[in-house]
Design a protein around this motif. Structure first.
Motif, PDB file in Angstrom:
ATOM      1  N   ALA A  29      53.213  55.480  66.435  1.00 19.59           N
ATOM      2  CA  ALA A  29      54.643  55.346  66.757  1.00 19.59           C
ATOM      3  C   ALA A  29      55.332  54.445  65.734  1.00 19.59           C
ATOM      4  N   ILE A  30      54.659  53.390  65.324  1.00 25.80           N
ATOM      5  CA  ILE A  30      55.264  52.475  64.342  1.00 25.80           C
ATOM      6  C   ILE A  30      55.308  53.142  62.962  1.00 25.80           C
ATOM      7  N   ASN A  31      54.226  53.827  62.586  1.00 26.24           N
ATOM      8  CA  ASN A  31      54.239  54.554  61.307  1.00 26.24           C
ATOM      9  C   ASN A  31      55.402  55.535  61.257  1.00 26.24           C
ATOM     10  N   ALA A  32      55.622  56.244  62.365  1.00 24.94           N
ATOM     11  CA  ALA A  32      56.695  57.248  62.387  1.00 24.94           C
ATOM     12  C   ALA A  32      58.053  56.567  62.237  1.00 24.94           C
ATOM     13  N   ARG A  33      58.179  55.351  62.765  1.00 19.98           N
ATOM     14  CA  ARG A  33      59.480  54.672  62.729  1.00 19.98           C
ATOM     15  C   ARG A  33      59.752  54.007  61.384  1.00 19.98           C
ATOM     16  N   ILE A  34      58.748  53.356  60.779  1.00 20.45           N
ATOM     17  CA  ILE A  34      59.047  52.568  59.561  1.00 20.45           C
ATOM     18  C   ILE A  34      58.202  52.957  58.345  1.00 20.45           C
ATOM     19  N   GLY A  35      57.257  53.881  58.499  1.00 19.69           N
ATOM     20  CA  GLY A  35      56.437  54.310  57.361  1.00 19.69           C
ATOM     21  C   GLY A  35      55.136  53.522  57.273  1.00 19.69           C
ATOM     22  N   SER A  36      54.011  54.235  57.172  1.00 12.84           N
ATOM     23  CA  SER A  36      52.696  53.574  57.246  1.00 12.84           C
ATOM     24  C   SER A  36      52.469  52.590  56.104  1.00 12.84           C
ATOM     25  N   GLU A  37      53.191  52.756  54.979  1.00 18.37           N
ATOM     26  CA  GLU A  37      52.972  51.843  53.846  1.00 18.37           C
ATOM     27  C   GLU A  37      53.499  50.440  54.151  1.00 18.37           C
ATOM     28  N   ARG A  38      54.262  50.307  55.228  1.00 21.20           N
ATOM     29  CA  ARG A  38      54.783  48.988  55.627  1.00 21.20           C
ATOM     30  C   ARG A  38      54.069  48.450  56.877  1.00 21.20           C
ATOM     31  N   VAL A  39      52.932  49.032  57.214  1.00 19.39           N
ATOM     32  CA  VAL A  39      52.271  48.660  58.473  1.00 19.39           C
ATOM     33  C   VAL A  39      50.845  48.172  58.214  1.00 19.39           C
ATOM     34  N   GLY A  40      50.554  46.964  58.662  1.00 19.42           N
ATOM     35  CA  GLY A  40      49.190  46.444  58.655  1.00 19.42           C
ATOM     36  C   GLY A  40      48.697  46.329  60.087  1.00 19.42           C
ATOM     37  N   LEU A  41      47.385  46.165  60.227  1.00 21.51           N
ATOM     38  CA  LEU A  41      46.801  46.068  61.570  1.00 21.51           C
ATOM     39  C   LEU A  41      45.741  44.980  61.554  1.00 21.51           C
ATOM     40  N   ARG A  42      45.745  44.148  62.598  1.00 20.36           N
ATOM     41  CA  ARG A  42      44.703  43.123  62.727  1.00 20.36           C
ATOM     42  C   ARG A  42      43.782  43.473  63.882  1.00 20.36           C
ATOM     43  N   LEU A  91      47.390  53.057  56.148  1.00 21.28           N
ATOM     44  CA  LEU A  91      48.093  51.811  56.447  1.00 21.28           C
ATOM     45  C   LEU A  91      48.147  50.925  55.192  1.00 21.28           C
ATOM     46  N   ALA A  92      49.040  49.937  55.209  1.00 22.53           N
ATOM     47  CA  ALA A  92      49.116  49.010  54.069  1.00 22.53           C
ATOM     48  C   ALA A  92      47.802  48.238  53.933  1.00 22.53           C
ATOM     49  N   TYR A  93      47.222  47.811  55.062  1.00 24.17           N
ATOM     50  CA  TYR A  93      45.961  47.066  55.016  1.00 24.17           C
ATOM     51  C   TYR A  93      45.398  46.917  56.424  1.00 24.17           C
ATOM     52  N   LEU A  94      44.132  46.546  56.473  1.00 23.45           N
ATOM     53  CA  LEU A  94      43.477  46.150  57.722  1.00 23.45           C
ATOM     54  C   LEU A  94      43.055  44.692  57.573  1.00 23.45           C
ATOM     55  N   ALA A 142      32.308  48.311  55.633  1.00 24.42           N
ATOM     56  CA  ALA A 142      31.437  49.495  55.622  1.00 24.42           C
ATOM     57  C   ALA A 142      32.107  50.710  56.268  1.00 24.42           C
ATOM     58  N   HIS A 143      33.064  50.473  57.173  1.00 21.42           N
ATOM     59  CA  HIS A 143      33.628  51.597  57.936  1.00 21.42           C
ATOM     60  C   HIS A 143      35.068  51.917  57.623  1.00 21.42           C
ATOM     61  N   TYR A 144      35.747  51.033  56.884  1.00 25.24           N
ATOM     62  CA  TYR A 144      37.169  51.243  56.605  1.00 25.24           C
ATOM     63  C   TYR A 144      37.371  51.437  55.102  1.00 25.24           C
ATOM     64  N   ASP A 145      38.144  52.474  54.719  1.00 24.62           N
ATOM     65  CA  ASP A 145      38.291  52.828  53.305  1.00 24.62           C
ATOM     66  C   ASP A 145      39.434  52.122  52.592  1.00 24.62           C
ATOM     67  N   GLY A 146      40.400  51.577  53.328  1.00 25.06           N
ATOM     68  CA  GLY A 146      41.614  51.034  52.701  1.00 25.06           C
ATOM     69  C   GLY A 146      41.464  49.562  52.330  1.00 25.06           C
ATOM     70  N   HIS A 147      42.612  48.939  52.015  1.00 31.82           N
ATOM     71  CA  HIS A 147      42.613  47.515  51.638  1.00 31.82           C
ATOM     72  C   HIS A 147      42.194  46.656  52.822  1.00 31.82           C
ATOM     73  N   LEU A 148      41.246  45.758  52.588  1.00 29.87           N
ATOM     74  CA  LEU A 148      40.750  44.894  53.660  1.00 29.87           C
ATOM     75  C   LEU A 148      41.098  43.431  53.358  1.00 29.87           C
ATOM     76  N   VAL A 149      41.612  42.749  54.376  1.00 22.37           N
ATOM     77  CA  VAL A 149      41.956  41.326  54.249  1.00 22.37           C
ATOM     78  C   VAL A 149      40.886  40.484  54.944  1.00 22.37           C
ATOM     79  N   GLY A 150      40.232  39.642  54.181  1.00 29.15           N
ATOM     80  CA  GLY A 150      39.258  38.721  54.749  1.00 29.15           C
ATOM     81  C   GLY A 150      39.953  37.441  55.194  1.00 29.15           C
ATOM     82  N   VAL A 151      39.332  36.720  56.110  1.00 31.07           N
ATOM     83  CA  VAL A 151      39.919  35.486  56.654  1.00 31.07           C
ATOM     84  C   VAL A 151      38.837  34.723  57.395  1.00 31.07           C
TER      85      VAL A 151
END
Ligand code: FNR
Ligand code: 8K6
Length: 345
Positions: free
Chosen positions: A211-224, A255-258, A282-291
């Protein structure tokens, strides 16, 4: 360390000035009406040299609140308050995402005089931090219609964030809050299309993402996400299959990142075969943020070893608004202490 200071391209829309992110940090300093203040604008503005700032978690609607004075993004006044923040960051050439939050069962009627809602009627044992008189209640299980409304409210909050000038949003799916409560068996006992199987338990998270991707575009969406349960809920080996499924679905969504949700990335989880960050890699192909307890040195080593692509820094950025310039000048950092939470510096 050099790589950390080089620009990083997330996608066709967003290139960051460096690989540092400011981790989302709840500060409980919003004004009346949960409106962001001028002091908050100055606080974020001071940190605008960080590649991407993630705002403190920001509630999408009143019953998403779990702590005092956390900002919202559902009223016109809140949107106007956030505009001061995004302008302060942009004026210095920075970028900022809003972290969208609903705490689910970790709410309390004290904050909104309404019911506490969650996937299932399972309470979290304990009390609201800093408000020890408030005992967490048994929430009421959401109806399917109410889940649909929540998805719409997340999407509206994302649209509001763009209106407020944010460069994008990070969906808070971590740390035992509402979305995470759907993803773990200890908090999700549903027997309908939102429970029991990996597909069903991932459904709410994916509906919010879509729903958020449809509203603002997945390139502007990250997920934690917190595949390893470490706070606010108990993990179970059965959760592994839920995250395996969810990550396979997220790989289709650009997505922009995970972003991992954790306080200390040296923690290991039997059911993830080790660190949560390594499991995501190992399971996600996109940009990954460590913390999670990284210094610039340890983050740089981890990036060199290809364990993740960017690093989010939390507590050191509370203690050092000038974190990046200190690193560049090889000056010592001020150590973080909890007493620093009393003031926005
Ligand atoms: C946090 N953290 C956090 N996480 C999140 O997703 N949303 C939030 O609003 C907050 N709020 C928050 C407040 C405070 C005071 C702390 C210390 C932490 C977790 C944070 O983003 C980060 O994951 C951890 O602090 C670990 O990173 P550092 O501090 O070791 O760099
Ligand atoms: C995640 C949002 C929580 C906001 C609560 C208010 C701020 C209190 C922060 C206290 C920080 C403590 C850090 C250690 C917590 C370890 C959790 C496993």
């Amino acid at each position: 360390m050099d790589t950390l200071f080089q620009p990083y391209r997330l996608n066709g829309t967003l290139t960051l000035a460096n690989r540092f992110m400011m981790a989302p940090l709840t500060r409980c300093m919003a004004g009346p009406g949960l409106v962001p203040t001028e002091q908050m604008a100055a606080y974020y503005g001071r940190r605008a040299d960080i590649g991407l700032i993630i705002s403190e978690a920001t509630i999408i609607r009143p019953d998403g609140q779990g702590y005092p004075n956390t900002p919202g993004i559902y009223s016109p006044e809140q949107i106007a308050g956030w505009k001061q923040v995004t302008e302060a960051v942009h004026a210095k050439g920075g970028k900022i995402f809003a972290q969208l939050w609903h705490v689910g069962r970790l709410s309390h009627p004290f904050f909104h005089h309404a019911e506490v809602l969650a996937p299932s009627a399972v309470a979290h044992e304990g009390t609201v931090p800093r408000m020890r008189e408030l005992v967490y209640q048994v929430p009421r299980a959401l109806t399917v219609a109410e889940i649909g409304q929540l998805v719409e409210d997340y999407a509206q909050a994302a649209a509001n964030a763009i209106e407020a000038g944010f460069d994008g949003v990070e969906i808070h799916g971590a740390n035992g809050y509402l979305i995470d409560q759907f993803l773990h068996h200890s908090s999700n006992l549903r027997t309908d299309q939102y429970g029991q199987t990996p597909e069903n338990m991932s459904r709410f998270a994916l509906e919010v993402v879509d729903a958020i991707n449809a509203r603002i575009g997945s390139e502007r969406v990250g997920l934690r996400l917190s595949p390893g349960a470490y706070v606010h809920l108990a993990g179970s080996p059965a959760d592994r299959a839920v995250f395996d499924h969810l990550l396979a679905e997220l790989n289709k969504r650009a997505l922009a990142y995970l972003h991992l949700g954790i306080f200390d990335d040296s923690l290991t989880f039997d059911y993830l075969d080790g660190r949560a960050s390594d499991y995501l890699r190992a399971h996600y192909d996109g940009h990954l943020v460590g913390v999670g307890n990284y210094s610039a040195e340890t983050a740089s080593e981890a990036i060199k070893a290809d364990r993740f692509d960017l690093v989010a820094i939390g507590r050191p950025l509370i203690a050092n608004p000038d974190y990046l310039s200190k690193l560049k000048a090889a000056e010592p950092l001020v150590p973080y202490s909890e007493a620093m939470l009393a003031e926005l510096v």
